[in-house]
Design a protein around this motif. Sequence first.
Motif, PDB file in Angstrom:
ATOM      1  N   VAL A 157       0.857  -1.187   0.000  1.00 56.04           N
ATOM      2  CA  VAL A 157       0.000   0.000   0.000  1.00 56.04           C
ATOM      3  C   VAL A 157       0.895   1.238   0.000  1.00 56.04           C
ATOM      4  CG1 VAL A 157      -1.866   1.233   1.167  1.00 56.04           C
ATOM      5  CG2 VAL A 157      -1.743  -1.261   1.319  1.00 56.04           C
ATOM      6  N   SER A 158       0.662   2.129  -0.951  1.00 58.02           N
ATOM      7  CA  SER A 158       1.478   3.345  -1.041  1.00 58.02           C
ATOM      8  C   SER A 158       0.631   4.607  -1.124  1.00 58.02           C
ATOM      9  CB  SER A 158       2.403   3.271  -2.262  1.00 58.02           C
ATOM     10  OG  SER A 158       1.631   3.140  -3.455  1.00 58.02           O
ATOM     11  N   ILE A 159      -0.680   4.452  -1.110  1.00 53.12           N
ATOM     12  CA  ILE A 159      -1.563   5.606  -1.286  1.00 53.12           C
ATOM     13  C   ILE A 159      -1.993   6.119   0.089  1.00 53.12           C
ATOM     14  CG2 ILE A 159      -3.695   6.434  -2.365  1.00 53.12           C
ATOM     15  CD1 ILE A 159      -3.410   4.099  -4.359  1.00 53.12           C
ATOM     16  N   PHE A 160      -1.208   7.013   0.621  1.00 53.91           N
ATOM     17  CA  PHE A 160      -1.514   7.683   1.895  1.00 53.91           C
ATOM     18  C   PHE A 160      -0.543   8.850   2.038  1.00 53.91           C
ATOM     19  CE2 PHE A 160       1.102   3.874   2.906  1.00 53.91           C
ATOM     20  CZ  PHE A 160       2.284   4.491   3.295  1.00 53.91           C
ATOM     21  N   HIS A 161      -0.876   9.779   2.897  1.00 56.72           N
ATOM     22  CA  HIS A 161       0.060  10.845   3.238  1.00 56.72           C
ATOM     23  C   HIS A 161       0.960  10.329   4.355  1.00 56.72           C
ATOM     24  CE1 HIS A 161      -1.743  13.947   0.757  1.00 56.72           C
ATOM     25  NE2 HIS A 161      -2.933  13.574   1.188  1.00 56.72           N
ATOM     26  N   ASP A 162       2.267  10.409   4.135  1.00 62.46           N
ATOM     27  CA  ASP A 162       3.204   9.900   5.133  1.00 62.46           C
ATOM     28  C   ASP A 162       2.941  10.483   6.518  1.00 62.46           C
ATOM     29  OD1 ASP A 162       4.342   8.480   3.100  1.00 62.46           O
ATOM     30  OD2 ASP A 162       6.368   9.257   3.376  1.00 62.46           O
ATOM     31  N   ALA A 163       2.572  11.745   6.575  1.00 63.82           N
ATOM     32  CA  ALA A 163       2.349  12.399   7.866  1.00 63.82           C
ATOM     33  C   ALA A 163       1.249  11.701   8.661  1.00 63.82           C
ATOM     34  CB  ALA A 163       2.003  13.867   7.667  1.00 63.82           C
ATOM     35  N   ASP A 164       0.233  11.198   7.972  1.00 71.87           N
ATOM     36  CA  ASP A 164      -0.853  10.504   8.659  1.00 71.87           C
ATOM     37  C   ASP A 164      -0.362   9.210   9.305  1.00 71.87           C
ATOM     38  OD1 ASP A 164      -2.614  12.479   7.885  1.00 71.87           O
ATOM     39  OD2 ASP A 164      -3.395  11.354   6.171  1.00 71.87           O
ATOM     40  N   ILE A 165       0.435   8.441   8.564  1.00 67.76           N
ATOM     41  CA  ILE A 165       0.918   7.162   9.086  1.00 67.76           C
ATOM     42  C   ILE A 165       1.996   7.387  10.144  1.00 67.76           C
ATOM     43  CG2 ILE A 165       2.002   4.973   8.479  1.00 67.76           C
ATOM     44  CD1 ILE A 165      -0.881   5.346   7.473  1.00 67.76           C
ATOM     45  N   LYS A 166       2.826   8.396   9.959  1.00 65.19           N
ATOM     46  CA  LYS A 166       3.831   8.698  10.985  1.00 65.19           C
ATOM     47  C   LYS A 166       3.164   9.073  12.297  1.00 65.19           C
ATOM     48  CE  LYS A 166       7.820  10.025   8.178  1.00 65.19           C
ATOM     49  NZ  LYS A 166       8.869  11.042   7.926  1.00 65.19           N
ATOM     50  N   ALA A 167       2.118   9.866  12.232  1.00 74.28           N
ATOM     51  CA  ALA A 167       1.404  10.247  13.446  1.00 74.28           C
ATOM     52  C   ALA A 167       0.739   9.033  14.091  1.00 74.28           C
ATOM     53  CB  ALA A 167       0.363  11.312  13.130  1.00 74.28           C
ATOM     54  N   LEU A 168       0.181   8.158  13.269  1.00 73.10           N
ATOM     55  CA  LEU A 168      -0.502   6.963  13.768  1.00 73.10           C
ATOM     56  C   LEU A 168       0.454   6.010  14.473  1.00 73.10           C
ATOM     57  CD1 LEU A 168      -3.102   5.207  13.842  1.00 73.10           C
ATOM     58  CD2 LEU A 168      -2.382   4.267  11.614  1.00 73.10           C
ATOM     59  N   LEU A 169       1.656   5.860  13.934  1.00 73.80           N
ATOM     60  CA  LEU A 169       2.606   4.865  14.450  1.00 73.80           C
ATOM     61  C   LEU A 169       3.739   5.479  15.272  1.00 73.80           C
ATOM     62  CD1 LEU A 169       2.905   2.509  11.332  1.00 73.80           C
ATOM     63  CD2 LEU A 169       1.297   2.373  13.242  1.00 73.80           C
ATOM     64  N   GLY A 170       3.755   6.789  15.432  1.00 67.47           N
ATOM     65  CA  GLY A 170       4.793   7.431  16.224  1.00 67.47           C
ATOM     66  C   GLY A 170       6.169   7.384  15.576  1.00 67.47           C
ATOM     67  N   ILE A 171       6.218   7.449  14.257  1.00 69.56           N
ATOM     68  CA  ILE A 171       7.484   7.377  13.523  1.00 69.56           C
ATOM     69  C   ILE A 171       8.147   8.748  13.515  1.00 69.56           C
ATOM     70  CG2 ILE A 171       8.516   6.916  11.261  1.00 69.56           C
ATOM     71  CD1 ILE A 171       6.154   5.019  10.722  1.00 69.56           C
ATOM     72  N   PRO A 172       9.436   8.835  13.881  1.00 73.27           N
ATOM     73  CA  PRO A 172      10.121  10.141  13.892  1.00 73.27           C
ATOM     74  C   PRO A 172      10.136  10.793  12.513  1.00 73.27           C
ATOM     75  CG  PRO A 172      11.417   8.479  15.055  1.00 73.27           C
ATOM     76  CD  PRO A 172      10.306   7.746  14.361  1.00 73.27           C
ATOM     77  N   GLU A 173      10.209  12.098  12.491  1.00 73.97           N
ATOM     78  CA  GLU A 173      10.149  12.850  11.243  1.00 73.97           C
ATOM     79  C   GLU A 173      11.277  12.466  10.301  1.00 73.97           C
ATOM     80  OE1 GLU A 173       8.915  15.094   8.249  1.00 73.97           O
ATOM     81  OE2 GLU A 173       7.802  14.705  10.100  1.00 73.97           O
ATOM     82  N   ARG A 174      12.475  12.220  10.838  1.00 75.18           N
ATOM     83  CA  ARG A 174      13.627  11.941   9.982  1.00 75.18           C
ATOM     84  C   ARG A 174      13.528  10.568   9.305  1.00 75.18           C
ATOM     85  NH1 ARG A 174      15.358   9.606  14.650  1.00 75.18           N
ATOM     86  NH2 ARG A 174      16.515   7.663  14.345  1.00 75.18           N
ATOM     87  N   VAL A 175      12.718   9.673   9.833  1.00 77.24           N
ATOM     88  CA  VAL A 175      12.610   8.307   9.327  1.00 77.24           C
ATOM     89  C   VAL A 175      11.603   8.273   8.184  1.00 77.24           C
ATOM     90  CG1 VAL A 175      11.927   5.940   9.907  1.00 77.24           C
ATOM     91  CG2 VAL A 175      13.283   7.292  11.528  1.00 77.24           C
ATOM     92  N   GLU A 176      11.972   7.618   7.092  1.00 81.46           N
ATOM     93  CA  GLU A 176      11.120   7.568   5.901  1.00 81.46           C
ATOM     94  C   GLU A 176      10.317   6.273   5.865  1.00 81.46           C
ATOM     95  OE1 GLU A 176      11.516   8.067   1.027  1.00 81.46           O
ATOM     96  OE2 GLU A 176      13.213   8.518   2.353  1.00 81.46           O
ATOM     97  N   ILE A 177       9.036   6.383   5.550  1.00 85.09           N
ATOM     98  CA  ILE A 177       8.215   5.201   5.317  1.00 85.09           C
ATOM     99  C   ILE A 177       8.471   4.710   3.897  1.00 85.09           C
ATOM    100  CG2 ILE A 177       5.867   4.303   5.130  1.00 85.09           C
ATOM    101  CD1 ILE A 177       5.017   6.455   7.150  1.00 85.09           C
TER     102      ILE A 177
END
Length: 231
Positions: free
Chosen positions: A168-188
């Motif tokens: 799955v690639s159709i999403f805004h990274d910011a939404d998934i980062k917020a959901l999973l607590g992924i740091p800003e510097r880390v790329e999905i």
Amino acid sequence: MLTKPKPEDALTAAGPFSDDECEAVYRAIHSRRDVRDQFLPDPLPDDLVQRLLEAAHAAPSVGFMQPWSFILICDEATRAAAHLAFSRANEEAAELFSGERAQIYRDLKLEGIRKAPLSICITCDPDRAGPVVLGRTHNPRMDVYSTVCAVQNLWLAARAEGVGVGWVSIFHDADIKALLGIPERVEIVAWLCLGYVDQLYSEPELAVKGWRERLPLAELVHEGRWPQDKP
């Protein structure tokens, strides 16, 4: 004190696989599919998931940087939130197509987030090996390319185990980062849906459903340099 082995002592015999082993490798490559709707509800055993993760972790990486991390998501509420993020982005994407193409797009099922029993979010940490990485000195994207190798390793191992994978690639990274607590510097790099399957398309689904055909290999192989009639 432990003595570190010499590099020459780490070498082992190399050679071709047996015919049966080669056939299995090529079968996994050519029968691998992006699964969206064929997932069975049965949970994946922990030892199987561990094997898939070990296959991913055995991927090649530039400078042996190993920039990947794997976030396992089984929780239904988290997957529902991810599905909502997909749905919002998918509506935006649908608006980019027009006419018959737009209708085909809307008819396609492009994810299995809620149907697959497991999702794995695979990320890339550009700082994993420090600011200067062997092999990344002149191409800063080599960390992401390395992480994609981990995705492919996992996918082929899953195919051999009878497990379907959907990217799955159709999403805004910011939404998934917020959901999973992924740091800003880390790329999905990938959100993968995983689950047992008992049926797969014989050809890529997008080809079966008329979105795009596989290109002839002969048109993509060039001798020595880029062809001058293809700017």
